[in-house]
Write an enzyme that holds these catalytic residues in place. Sequence first.
Site, PDB file in Angstrom:
ATOM      1  N   GLU A   1      32.289  48.145  31.763  1.00  0.00           N
ATOM      2  CA  GLU A   1      31.880  46.763  31.458  1.00  0.00           C
ATOM      3  C   GLU A   1      30.566  46.391  32.142  1.00  0.00           C
ATOM      4  O   GLU A   1      30.035  45.312  31.916  1.00  0.00           O
ATOM      5  CB  GLU A   1      33.001  45.788  31.844  1.00  0.00           C
ATOM      6  CG  GLU A   1      33.159  45.465  33.329  1.00  0.00           C
ATOM      7  CD  GLU A   1      33.856  46.540  34.143  1.00  0.00           C
ATOM      8  OE1 GLU A   1      34.043  47.670  33.641  1.00  0.00           O
ATOM      9  OE2 GLU A   1      34.208  46.261  35.312  1.00  0.00           O
TER      10      GLU A   1
ATOM     11  N   CYS B   1      37.834  52.054  37.607  1.00  0.00           N
ATOM     12  CA  CYS B   1      37.472  52.068  39.033  1.00  0.00           C
ATOM     13  C   CYS B   1      38.725  52.248  39.897  1.00  0.00           C
ATOM     14  O   CYS B   1      39.395  53.258  39.798  1.00  0.00           O
ATOM     15  CB  CYS B   1      36.677  50.811  39.397  1.00  0.00           C
ATOM     16  SG  CYS B   1      35.847  50.945  40.989  1.00  0.00           S
TER      17      CYS B   1
ATOM     18  N   HIS C   1      32.263  51.603  36.000  1.00  0.00           N
ATOM     19  CA  HIS C   1      32.608  50.351  35.313  1.00  0.00           C
ATOM     20  C   HIS C   1      31.993  50.338  33.921  1.00  0.00           C
ATOM     21  O   HIS C   1      30.811  50.017  33.789  1.00  0.00           O
ATOM     22  CB  HIS C   1      32.079  49.156  36.111  1.00  0.00           C
ATOM     23  CG  HIS C   1      32.804  48.923  37.387  1.00  0.00           C
ATOM     24  ND1 HIS C   1      33.914  48.122  37.470  1.00  0.00           N
ATOM     25  CD2 HIS C   1      32.604  49.410  38.636  1.00  0.00           C
ATOM     26  CE1 HIS C   1      34.371  48.110  38.710  1.00  0.00           C
ATOM     27  NE2 HIS C   1      33.589  48.885  39.445  1.00  0.00           N
TER      28      HIS C   1
END
Lengths: 252, 210
Positions: free
Chosen positions: B193, B80, B191
Site C-alpha cells: 500500500e 509486514c 508495504h
Amino acid sequence: MIHNPRLIARLDIKGNNLIKGLRFEGLRVIGSAKEFAKKYYKQGIDEIIYVDSVASLYGRNSLTDLVDFSTENIFVPVTVGGGIKSLDDVQKVLRAGADKIAINTAAIENKKLIKTISDKIGSQSLTISIQAKKRDKNHWEAFKICGREPTGIDVIDWVKEIENLGAGEIFLTSIDQDGTELGLDKDLVKLVTESTNLPVIASGGSKDVDDILRIFQETDVSGIAIGSILHHKKIDIKMIKNELEKIIKKKT
Amino acid sequence: MNVSIIDYGTGNIKSISRIFKKFENNINIVNEPKEIKNSTHLVLPGVGAFPKAMELLNKKNFIPEIKEHVLKGKPLLGICLGMQLLFSSSNEIRKTAGLDLIKGEVIKLPENETKSKKFKIPNVGWHQITINKININKSIYSDLSKAKFYFVHSYYCKTDDENCNLFHIKFNKSKICVIAQKDNIIGTQFHPEKSGENGFRLIKKFIRNK
C-alpha cells in the site's frame, strides 16, 4: 553511499497551499498542495513530507485533510510535521493516514515526549526534525519554531541524544541553505551521518542533479528531500532516479 | 467478493483499505472475529512488535477464525508484521509463538560485518525483489521479479521450506525472504500500500487470484 537512497519531496504547507520560503522566511504561495503532491507521486517520488510551516507558531495542525487526501491518491509513505505537540496530536495525524510524524519544537521543549511517542507507536514512525544553523566551522546550532528561535543546543549533541531516546529517523534541514538553491551543506550532512546510526534525510538548498548525486555518493545519507528546485520545475524526478540507478548498478 | 481487513489495534489500516478500494468496493474493516466468516479474502496487517500483536489477536480471539478461513482454501495476505505473524515463532523481544501457518522463524536482520553504513537497521526504503530460482513460474506473483517495494522493518522471516521462500532481497550479503507463499497464504515483508504502481500490481493479483 548507502544501498538504497530515497528521493523525497518536501512540501511546506499553509492552509491548502504549497508554499516556499527562503531560509524559513518570506513564504510565497506556489499552488495547491494536493495537486503538487499528486503530481510528484505520479512522477515516481519515493516519499513525501508535508511541513505545516506556520503550525508551531499558532499551535495547531491543519494537515489532516491533506493527509486524508493522500491516503486516497498517494501510495508512497507520507510524513507529517509542524505543530505536533503531544502524543494525542501524533495519534490524530497517524489515524488520518500518515505513516510517520516529524517533530522538532515539542521534542526540544520536552525530551520525554520522544520516548513516550517511540514507546507507543514505535520508532519506525517517529522522525525528529532538526533545523541547523551554522555557527562556526564544524559547529551547528539547533533551532526551534520553524527556524526562528535559537536553542543553544549543539546539533551533534542533540543527534546523539535523540538516538538514545528512541527516534527512528532524522530529518535534517540547513537553515542557511534552505530555499537558496545554492547546494546542500555537505559538511553538515557528513558530520551528522557519521555521528549516528539512524537514517538521515538531508534537506535545504538542493541545487541540481549533480549536487544531489554528489551528496548521496560522498556521505551515508539515506535520503534527500527536495523542495524549491522541484516546485520551480528545475529538476526532473525520473531523471534523478535514473542517474542514481546507474550509480548503484556500477557499484554492485 | 468480500475482502476483510483485520483491525486488531495496530497499523495503518486506512491506506490498506484504500488501495483495495481501487479494485473492489466490498472492503470491510473487521473488529470482530465472526465478521471474517463471510469474507472471500482476508488481510492481516500489522505494525509494531510481534509479542504485542499476538497478544491482541489472542485477546480478541481472531486466531481460530483466521485458521478456518485458510483451511477453506481462501486467500490470506499478511503485510509486514502481518507476514511475520504467519510464521511459527519470533524472537523479537522474547520468543513468542506465531500462527504457524508457514513453518519458520522470525529473526533480526543481519548486522553490518564492517563499519560501513551501507545497510541500516531498521531497514527503511525501497528494494528490488528477486525471485527464488527454484520457484520461478510456480506462483501468480512470479512476474513481480525485479519490481521495487517499500520496506520498514528490523526483523525478517526465515522459512524452513525453501519452496515457501518466493522472493528475497539482498541485505548485508544475506538473502532474506520478503514474499513467502504457501498455497493460498501469502506474506509480504514490504508495504504494497506504500509501493506505488507495483503495490497495485500485487494487490490486483491477490484479489483476482491470477
